[in-house]
Design an enzyme around this catalytic site. Structure first.
Site, PDB file in Angstrom:
ATOM      1  N   SER A  55      11.302  18.266  65.417  1.00 39.79           N
ATOM      2  CA  SER A  55      12.697  17.831  65.374  1.00 39.79           C
ATOM      3  C   SER A  55      12.859  16.500  64.657  1.00 39.79           C
ATOM      4  O   SER A  55      13.688  16.358  63.747  1.00 39.79           O
ATOM      5  CB  SER A  55      13.255  17.726  66.794  1.00 39.79           C
ATOM      6  OG  SER A  55      13.172  18.945  67.470  1.00 39.79           O
ATOM      7  N   ARG A 108       3.021  22.605  60.147  1.00 40.54           N
ATOM      8  CA  ARG A 108       1.775  23.208  60.617  1.00 40.54           C
ATOM      9  C   ARG A 108       1.808  24.720  60.497  1.00 40.54           C
ATOM     10  O   ARG A 108       0.806  25.360  60.183  1.00 40.54           O
ATOM     11  CB  ARG A 108       1.539  22.782  62.076  1.00 40.54           C
ATOM     12  CG  ARG A 108       0.282  23.344  62.724  1.00 40.54           C
ATOM     13  CD  ARG A 108       0.079  22.727  64.099  1.00 40.54           C
ATOM     14  NE  ARG A 108       1.246  22.905  64.946  1.00 40.54           N
ATOM     15  CZ  ARG A 108       1.450  23.978  65.709  1.00 40.54           C
ATOM     16  NH1 ARG A 108       0.585  24.975  65.709  1.00 40.54           N
ATOM     17  NH2 ARG A 108       2.532  24.054  66.470  1.00 40.54           N
ATOM     18  N   ARG A 109       2.990  25.296  60.714  1.00 37.30           N
ATOM     19  CA  ARG A 109       3.129  26.753  60.656  1.00 37.30           C
ATOM     20  C   ARG A 109       3.704  27.167  59.307  1.00 37.30           C
ATOM     21  O   ARG A 109       4.805  26.720  58.924  1.00 37.30           O
ATOM     22  CB  ARG A 109       4.028  27.230  61.791  1.00 37.30           C
ATOM     23  CG  ARG A 109       3.428  26.997  63.176  1.00 37.30           C
ATOM     24  CD  ARG A 109       4.462  27.072  64.269  1.00 37.30           C
ATOM     25  NE  ARG A 109       5.267  28.285  64.173  1.00 37.30           N
ATOM     26  CZ  ARG A 109       6.516  28.384  64.605  1.00 37.30           C
ATOM     27  NH1 ARG A 109       7.107  27.322  65.125  1.00 37.30           N
ATOM     28  NH2 ARG A 109       7.162  29.521  64.504  1.00 37.30           N
ATOM     29  N   LYS A 164       5.725   7.851  69.465  1.00 37.35           N
ATOM     30  CA  LYS A 164       5.925   6.839  70.501  1.00 37.35           C
ATOM     31  C   LYS A 164       5.125   7.222  71.736  1.00 37.35           C
ATOM     32  O   LYS A 164       5.117   8.382  72.143  1.00 37.35           O
ATOM     33  CB  LYS A 164       7.406   6.733  70.868  1.00 37.35           C
ATOM     34  CG  LYS A 164       8.317   6.367  69.702  1.00 37.35           C
ATOM     35  CD  LYS A 164       9.772   6.381  70.122  1.00 37.35           C
ATOM     36  CE  LYS A 164      10.697   6.083  68.950  1.00 37.35           C
ATOM     37  NZ  LYS A 164      12.128   6.100  69.339  1.00 37.35           N
ATOM     38  N   ALA A 171      17.009  12.990  67.545  1.00 35.31           N
ATOM     39  CA  ALA A 171      16.874  13.764  66.310  1.00 35.31           C
ATOM     40  C   ALA A 171      18.093  14.633  66.026  1.00 35.31           C
ATOM     41  O   ALA A 171      18.538  14.741  64.876  1.00 35.31           O
ATOM     42  CB  ALA A 171      15.611  14.614  66.373  1.00 35.31           C
ATOM     43  N   LYS A 222       9.762   3.250  77.206  1.00 36.74           N
ATOM     44  CA  LYS A 222      11.106   3.811  77.394  1.00 36.74           C
ATOM     45  C   LYS A 222      11.047   5.277  77.801  1.00 36.74           C
ATOM     46  O   LYS A 222      11.921   5.757  78.530  1.00 36.74           O
ATOM     47  CB  LYS A 222      11.957   3.622  76.137  1.00 36.74           C
ATOM     48  CG  LYS A 222      11.442   4.338  74.894  1.00 36.74           C
ATOM     49  CD  LYS A 222      12.149   5.638  74.624  1.00 36.74           C
ATOM     50  CE  LYS A 222      11.591   6.327  73.398  1.00 36.74           C
ATOM     51  NZ  LYS A 222      12.383   7.505  73.001  1.00 36.74           N
ATOM     52  N   SER A 274      17.751  13.945  75.389  1.00 38.31           N
ATOM     53  CA  SER A 274      16.442  13.357  75.644  1.00 38.31           C
ATOM     54  C   SER A 274      15.596  14.280  76.517  1.00 38.31           C
ATOM     55  O   SER A 274      15.962  14.581  77.655  1.00 38.31           O
ATOM     56  CB  SER A 274      16.608  12.000  76.336  1.00 38.31           C
ATOM     57  OG  SER A 274      15.389  11.587  76.925  1.00 38.31           O
ATOM     58  N   ASN A 307      12.687  13.587  77.855  1.00 36.19           N
ATOM     59  CA  ASN A 307      12.160  12.839  78.995  1.00 36.19           C
ATOM     60  C   ASN A 307      13.202  12.753  80.110  1.00 36.19           C
ATOM     61  O   ASN A 307      12.879  12.908  81.286  1.00 36.19           O
ATOM     62  CB  ASN A 307      11.739  11.437  78.542  1.00 36.19           C
ATOM     63  CG  ASN A 307      10.481  11.464  77.693  1.00 36.19           C
ATOM     64  OD1 ASN A 307       9.374  11.552  78.204  1.00 36.19           O
ATOM     65  ND2 ASN A 307      10.651  11.402  76.385  1.00 36.19           N
ATOM     66  N   GLU A 340       6.770  13.082  76.242  1.00 35.24           N
ATOM     67  CA  GLU A 340       5.713  12.094  76.044  1.00 35.24           C
ATOM     68  C   GLU A 340       5.531  11.190  77.256  1.00 35.24           C
ATOM     69  O   GLU A 340       4.426  10.714  77.530  1.00 35.24           O
ATOM     70  CB  GLU A 340       6.018  11.252  74.802  1.00 35.24           C
ATOM     71  CG  GLU A 340       4.894  10.337  74.371  1.00 35.24           C
ATOM     72  CD  GLU A 340       3.595  11.069  74.047  1.00 35.24           C
ATOM     73  OE1 GLU A 340       2.563  10.739  74.673  1.00 35.24           O
ATOM     74  OE2 GLU A 340       3.615  11.964  73.192  1.00 35.24           O
TER      75      GLU A 340
END
Length: 333
Positions: free
Chosen positions: A19, A40-41, A113, A147, A198, A261, A263, A288
């Protein structure tokens, strides 16, 4: 007098078509760069080439024609003036090791991050260790940059940080477009710390919100999280002003308050009683903060800094669920 031709548009390799990598490629193209986006794909690269979209990551957003796509890293890196590393932090070391012989001697821009599990290193530190690049070539880009909003060209701003101010300015210029503004900084440590912690704070805010607590509690958790971020940063040599800027409180507010977000979404699920596995599924992508929380805690312990809020989140993700009363304890950390 003979006419002097204009300088060629910089060529930027963006390694990673997730993203944020795809959205950042769009920003670079809007800023006038020629972009080679590595996926990658192969089927993702093929979709970008044929349809100008990456639907799995950005929905129906159309990528500019200046964004080329390939599944061949050597092709993406050929002739690059800048290299942008847009893979998740926990995969960064392995990918860099595979690419090391291909990387040109140009600035390396890290979008990842967090803190690497096992080593406790921030993204720019992983880049320097694996590639051998000096600090004057390693750049951290971080800020309130969700993003999906950036890809829709909604106004946003970021920070490009490098110990070499001229390199920071070069990267900032390469990604400053009509809808995206980049500031510069020399405080790479502060930007790294802010970007890592964060994500953990966003989990904590989500847990408090998911448990049914209101705006007062969310604000208390966010503020305590900012305090812990600043304490760790200062202990590691960062500048206090960084945490009051875009990479600090700016990114924190966006990550802790937006449904975009991952997270925050994972924290919401944990606060409502979900297991960690269920929370990760609800987030719909890389979270993350789950990996970073224990790693941030270990880094803080080595620096002699106590982070009570991070301790609570790290204990919850290690146990695989948020224990009863965690949200209230987060408010009182």
């Amino acid at each position: 007098m003979p006419r002097v031709p204009p300088p060629a548009a910089p060529r930027v390799a963006v390694l990673g078509a997730g993203s944020w990598g795809s959205a950042f490629a769009l920003v670079l193209a809007d800023a006038g760069c020629r972009v080679a986006l590595w996926a990658r794909r192969p089927e993702v690269a093929d979709e970008v080439r044929r349809l100008r979209t990456n639907t799995a990551r950005l929905g129906d957003v159309r990528l500019p024609d200046a964004v080329e796509a390939t599944a061949d890293a050597a092709e993406a890196l050929r002739g690059a003036d800048l290299v942008v590393l847009a893979v998740p932090l926990q995969r960064l070391r392995a990918q860099l090791t595979a690419w090391r012989a291909l990387l040109p001697a140009v600035p390396l821009v890290c979008l990842a991050k967090g803190v690497e599990a096992g080593t406790g290193l921030f993204g720019t530190e992983v880049v320097a260790e694996v590639t051998g690049a000096g600090p004057e070539r390693v750049v951290a880009v971080s800020g309130p940059n969700l993003a999906a909003e950036v890809a829709r060209r909604q106004p946003a701003a970021t920070v490009a940080a490098c110990t070499d101010g001229a390199v920071a300015a070069r990267v900032a210029a390469a990604c400053t477009s009509p809808a995206f503004r980049a500031e510069t900084s020399r405080d790479v440590v502060g930007v790294d710390v802010a970007g890592a912690v964060k994500n953990v704070v966003a989990l904590a805010v989500g847990i408090a919100e998911g448990a049914g607590h209101g705006a007062n509690a969310r604000a208390a958790v966010l503020t305590r999280g900012l305090g812990e971020t600043t304490r760790l940063g200062l202990a590691l040599g960062a500048e206090a002003a960084t945490f009051a800027g875009l990479a600090g409180v700016g990114d924190l507010v966006a990550t802790c308050g937006s449904p975009l977000s991952r997270n925050h979404r994972a924290g919401l699920a944990l606060g409502r009683g979900a297991s960690l596995e269920q929370a990760l599924a609800a987030a719909g992508g890389t979270v993350e903060g789950v990996t970073s929380a224990p790693a941030v805690l270990r880094r803080a312990e080595r620096a002699g800094v106590r982070l009570p809020l991070v301790e609570q989140v790290a204990a919850a993700v290690t146990a695989g669920a948020a224990p009863d009363g965690l949200a209230a304890r987060l408010v009182g950390c």
